[in-house]
Write an enzyme that holds these catalytic residues in place. Structure first.
Site, PDB file in Angstrom:
ATOM      1  N   HIS A 171      -7.710 -17.221  47.367  1.00  0.00           N
ATOM      2  CA  HIS A 171      -7.831 -17.857  48.676  1.00  0.00           C
ATOM      3  C   HIS A 171      -6.586 -17.475  49.482  1.00  0.00           C
ATOM      4  O   HIS A 171      -5.500 -17.966  49.213  1.00  0.00           O
ATOM      5  CB  HIS A 171      -7.926 -19.367  48.505  1.00  0.00           C
ATOM      6  N   ASP A 192      -4.838 -17.656  52.969  1.00  0.00           N
ATOM      7  CA  ASP A 192      -4.865 -18.278  54.290  1.00  0.00           C
ATOM      8  C   ASP A 192      -4.611 -17.219  55.353  1.00  0.00           C
ATOM      9  O   ASP A 192      -3.598 -16.515  55.307  1.00  0.00           O
ATOM     10  CB  ASP A 192      -3.812 -19.381  54.376  1.00  0.00           C
ATOM     11  N   ASP A 200     -11.214 -24.687  51.117  1.00  0.00           N
ATOM     12  CA  ASP A 200      -9.997 -25.402  51.504  1.00  0.00           C
ATOM     13  C   ASP A 200     -10.045 -26.006  52.895  1.00  0.00           C
ATOM     14  O   ASP A 200      -9.056 -26.542  53.358  1.00  0.00           O
ATOM     15  CB  ASP A 200      -8.799 -24.439  51.409  1.00  0.00           C
ATOM     16  N   HIS A 244      -8.689 -22.479  59.201  1.00  0.00           N
ATOM     17  CA  HIS A 244      -8.428 -23.883  58.904  1.00  0.00           C
ATOM     18  C   HIS A 244      -6.955 -24.270  58.783  1.00  0.00           C
ATOM     19  O   HIS A 244      -6.666 -25.428  58.444  1.00  0.00           O
ATOM     20  CB  HIS A 244      -9.202 -24.317  57.649  1.00  0.00           C
TER      21      HIS A 244
END
Length: 1003
Positions: free
Chosen positions: A263, A265, A375, A579
């Site tokens: 993951h 970001d 997330d 996000h």
């Protein structure tokens, strides 16, 4: 036995330390050169051709956000012949901070990427079977990203390091190791055996005989291990473990589908430009690992991140394309980025899916089937329908495991959205998207799984994430040993779609969860970084206007449609809905760039709108008013323009009796007292007072805002217990159409203009705040004389109801809620709405009513001032607009919400009316987008939704010549839709509550 267990576990801990130190042997130093790139990162060719200075172990390097290129030269010693040899390079790594500080990407001299370097991956294989004498030359592009996490876990301390201008220039890191060494394969294998068995034993209950089988085998392995010759005795020690490692799993063992994952970001504690490099490093690592481990399957979401590889790192992209075609590097998610889903508008979420899925189809010919948001900070009830309309069928997240009040009752279930669409959904019970495949995580997944007895499978994403890194060979080694091992869940490395197909098939009667997936945490993200949120809201509405008027101009005048411009602008806006950007939880650098991007986007979109409206208005000096908002006489049209399109109605009267001001426009009568507060708001049609007895509307309140864990992310419930009513004024004065109020508090100043508009049944509040507070939250409240157990808030393509009471812990946890353009509260026969142009955070509570009963207070969360990760978040001047609408029903709230976000535009032209491209006969059907088709055909695409939550019908009429009408999915492909009937000039639709329908008119 307890004593025996303590001794064995202690012996395991100490022996593993010795074994780890023996994994590499016979180190020899390498020749090290360095070149510090000036300023921002440079192209690969420039880094490889740079003038390298001599360097050595111990050198300090790396100013914050800097880039240093390293050149490594060495000759493999003859003594290493016949052995695997690695380059070991430690640039100052902290193994507890993988992805959060130093990283590097290794290249060969010809520019071919080799692999990434990070704290858990500090080696590069230079020879599998050395001959001796091989010449080694490698280059490393390393990033000296500052560590913004303090202490353990996610501990944030306010820091200047999040902005390059304030981060300083002192080197932060030192070179710790640079050597060639022999890799001792058997020692490493022994390390993996012991770690897996030790972790498994630690998770088994003492009542389970298997625990003692494992502990005794570990003890025997220690007896066979000569700690003075670990490499020589490792095979003998492994023999003592072979038996217990071969014992098969129990028939009832939980089944885990392990998927390689990282993951990453798209921005957070680093800027977007650094994410581009992070994706390249991690992808290179994965490709290198796949060469050695054919069993590895890796899932990567976010079309944007694939596009970065294609556009910025073609040398990495080529390898990714090859592995995607093999089915091992798996695109997932179907969205442009892993978006926030609370705040993006409905059309923006549709475009996230459109652009994401279209990218994977165009580049790979792959139809992704899952929406992958591990997330994001809560999930809108609109999402299931959009997932289905994008031709996807599954949803994955794990974030709801972060709930602080209530445990979510399922891990596999069917999620029912606003319109009744149900999507098979899975929450990995390991409660992580970045597993190490540790015994603790695997055991927790099996124990924690909520659907035992009905389902047997869960998914485990493994790999270093957040800042990237991805899976490692150690993780794969654990997965291999846990594939079929007594005492453990069965772990199988496989593709996500293989898991979903099996999980859905075995659980046809999965339970149903209805409505939003509200995260009981991170409620502050509805408010933090107000300029970022305002930029998003404004961009979404400018895009609506640009597409509407450009489409109209193309159809009516033949003007060129700016498809490439709009495509590029949409992708900028979609990226910033990531996000940690739109929620306001990134460093200052990220938000500074976001605001600049929004300003650039606004300028481009305004130019597109101006060109289109000029073409439509024609020549002349008559004022032509363009209205892109809902039209009260025709439902929501595709936009109408003409000399009579402006709001009419009685002029606004402002009178004063010395103690206050009375504003009236024939629809609303409002009273502003000497404190600048609303003391009365009456809609004259009914004569009913909207404000509660003895209360004040537009009351600004200041609360302390010191969340326990995450500054930018959270507001904690205790903030509500302490507040200051901002009733002192610097000045109150009457102005044209309203009242101007100036207040000062702390170091801040707020100037408000309270006005009425002719023909509009609302009281507008235009607020400018010079905001200088820290760790405070500013609220604006309206105590409305309505008794209700629920509030209604606009979300994408509809609205949701939430309790105003705290009867249950689930109700109480929703003390801060997200709404889009409006919040409505009502009782039978009467209601009121609060609308806004850029605010998302709200709270709605019940209050005692003077004289008996209860009232409902609606408050907007205007501004916060968190200290981390951006210590100057939100400081500065902000302009916000909101309004109270007395006597409003839901349809009124919808209309006024659009109006406050889509003001009328006036241009000079011929004065002839511009009829809308499409018109809708039903007041509950709202057109959300009018555009030309993505494929360049010139077809007109219209997206609309049922807005009141009521079953009904709508007739959509086209104001242009067309051939056929098709209902299509979000990618504008034909879709079978029930209740569609072609009529003269258009189509009649039978709509279920909150149904979204996309129509394609061929031309």
């Amino acid at each position: 036995m307890h004593d025996d267990r303590r001794l064995i576990e202690g012996r395991l801990r100490r022996t593993l330390q010795r074994i780890e130190a023996a994994v590499w042997s016979a180190p020899v130093p390498v020749e090290l050169g360095r070149w510090d790139a000036p300023g921002e990162p440079v192209p690969l060719e420039e880094g490889l051709a740079a003038d390298y200075a001599d360097a050595e172990v111990g050198d300090r390097w790396g100013p914050p956000w800097g880039t240093t290129w390293w050149r490594v030269r060495a000759t493999v010693p003859a003594a290493h012949a016949g052995r695997p040899v690695d380059l070991r390079l430690d640039l100052g790594f902290d193994p507890l901070r993988t992805g959060f500080h130093v990283e590097g990407l290794v290249y060969r001299a010809d520019g071919t990427p080799v692999k990434g370097l990070n704290p858990r991956n500090q080696w590069v294989r230079v020879a599998d079977d050395a001959q001796g004498g091989e010449e080694v030359e490698l280059f490393v592009e390393s990033a000296s990203n500052p560590l913004l996490l303090g202490g353990g876990g996610f501990d944030f301390t306010p820091s200047p390091l999040g902005e390059k201008e304030t981060a300083g220039s002192e080197p932060m890191y030192s070179v710790v190791r640079a050597e060639l060494a022999v890799f001792e394969q058997e020692v490493w294998e022994l390390q993996q055996d012991l770690e897996v068995l030790g972790q498994l034993a630690a998770e088994l209950p003492e009542s389970d005989p298997r625990q003692w089988q494992l502990l005794r085998a570990i003890d025997r392995a220690f007896d066979a291990l000569d700690t003075s010759d670990i490499a020589g005795s490792a095979p003998a020690a492994r023999e003592q473990l072979a038996g217990v490692l071969a014992d098969p799993a129990r028939a009832s063992a939980h089944r885990i589908s392990a998927v390689g994952h990282a993951h990453i970001d798209s921005a957070w504690l680093w800027p977007v430009r650094e994410t581009v490099r992070k994706v390249a490093r991690t992808s290179s690592n994965v490709l290198a690992l796949m060469d050695e481990h054919p069993e590895l399957v890796y899932a990567m979401s976010s079309a944007q991140q694939f596009a970065w590889l294609r556009d910025h790192r073609p040398e990495v992209w080529a390898g990714v394309v090859e592995r995607v075609r093999e089915g091992r590097f798996v695109p997932v998610g179907g969205m442009w980025v892993e978006s926030d889903t609370n705040m993006p508008g409905g059309e923006a979420l549709a475009r996230q899916l459109n652009h994401g899925k279209r990218f994977f189809l165009d580049e790979f010919g792959i139809e992704t089937r899952e929406v992958w948001l591990p997330d994001s900070f809560g999930y809108t009830a609109a999402l299931p329908q959009l997932i289905a309309l994008s031709a996807s069928q599954w949803f994955l997240t794990q974030k709801i495991s972060w709930n602080t009040t209530n445990r979510f009752p399922h891990h596999s279930f069917r999620w029912e959205g606003l319109d009744g669409t149900r999507i098979f959904t899975h929450f990995p019970p390991a409660d992580t998207y970045g597993s190490e495949v540790s015994g603790a995580e695997v055991a927790h997944a099996a124990r924690n799984f909520s659907d035992k007895g009905d389902a047997t499978r869960s998914l485990l994403p493994f790999g270093w994430g957040d800042g990237g890194g991805g899976p490692t060979r150690e993780m794969l080694a654990r997965a291999s040993r846990l594939r079929d091992l007594d005492g453990s869940a069965r772990v199988e490395v496989e593709r996500p779609d293989a898991f979903f197909e099996q999980a859905e098939a075995e659980y046809p009667d999965a339970p149903i969860w209805v409505g939003e997936l509200y995260l009981e945490m991170h409620r502050g993200t509805y408010t933090s970084q107000a300029k970022t949120k305002q930029g998003n809201r404004r961009s979404e509405h400018l895009l609506r206007e640009a597409e509407l008027w450009a489409s109209t101009a193309t159809v009516r005048t033949g003007a060129p449609y700016p498809s490439e411009e709009l495509d590029r602008i949409w992708k900028v806006v979609l990226l910033q809905q990531f996000h940690d950007i739109l929620p306001g939880s990134s460093i200052g650098w990220v938000h500074r760039e976001a605001v600049a991007n929004y300003e650039a986007v606004a300028a481009e979109l305004e130019a597109i709108i101006d060109r289109a409206q000029a073409a439509l208005a024609g020549e002349g000096d008559v004022e032509v008013v363009f209205n892109a908002a809902p039209h009260e006489r025709a439902g929501v049209a595709g936009g109408a323009a003409g000399p009579s399109a402006a709001s009419g109605g009685a002029p606004v009267e402002v009178t004063t009796d010395g103690d206050g001001w009375v504003l009236s426009n024939g629809l609303v009568r409002a009273v502003v007292d000497a404190r600048g507060l609303l003391t009365s708001v009456v809609d004259t049609a009914t004569g009913r007072e909207a404000l509660a007895p003895g209360s004040a509307g537009n009351l600004l309140q200041l609360h302390p805002d010191t969340p326990v864990d995450f500054d930018a992310w959270d507001v904690d419930a205790y903030y509500r217990r302490t507040w200051t009513d901002l009733t002192d004024v610097s000045s109150v004065s009457g102005v044209d159409g309203g009242v101007r109020v100036v207040r000062s508090f702390g170091e801040s100043t707020v100037t408000q203009l309270l006005t009425l508009t002719p023909g509009e049944a609302r009281v507008d509040v235009d607020t400018e705040v010079d905001w200088r507070e820290r760790e405070k939250i500013l609220k604006a409240g309206f105590d409305l004389d309505v008794t209700t157990e629920r509030s209604t808030a606009e979300v994408q393509f509809g609205h949701v109801h939430r309790p105003t009471h705290t009867n249950t812990s689930w109700d109480a946890a929703k003390f801060e809620i997200c709404a889009h353009r409006w919040v409505h509260v009502g009782e039978p026969g009467y209601g009121a709405a609060v609308v806004n142009d850029s605010t998302y955070g709200h709270d709605v509570t019940r209050r005692d009513r003077e004289g008996g009963g209860s009232t409902t207070q609606v408050r907007l969360s205007l501004l916060r001032a968190p200290q981390s990760p951006d210590p100057v978040a939100d400081l500065g001047v902000h302009r916000l607009r909101y309004a109270v609408v007395p006597g409003a029903g839901i349809a009124d709230a919808i209309r006024e919400g659009y109006r406050v976000n889509l003001p009328l535009r006036t241009v000079s032209g011929s004065g002839a009316a511009v009829e809308p491209l499409v018109s809708v006969s039903s007041g509950s059907a709202v057109v959300e987008a009018v555009k030309l088709a993505d494929d360049g055909s010139g077809d007109v695409v219209v997206r609309l939704y049922e807005s009141l939550g009521a079953r009904g019908s709508a007739t959509v009429l086209a104001g242009f010549e067309f051939g056929t009408i098709d209902t299509v999915d979000l990618l504008e492909r034909p879709l079978e839709t029930a209740g569609v009937q072609v009529v003269e000039g258009g189509v009649t639709l039978a709509l279920r509550p909150f149904q979204v329908v996309t129509l394609r008119f061929t031309r």
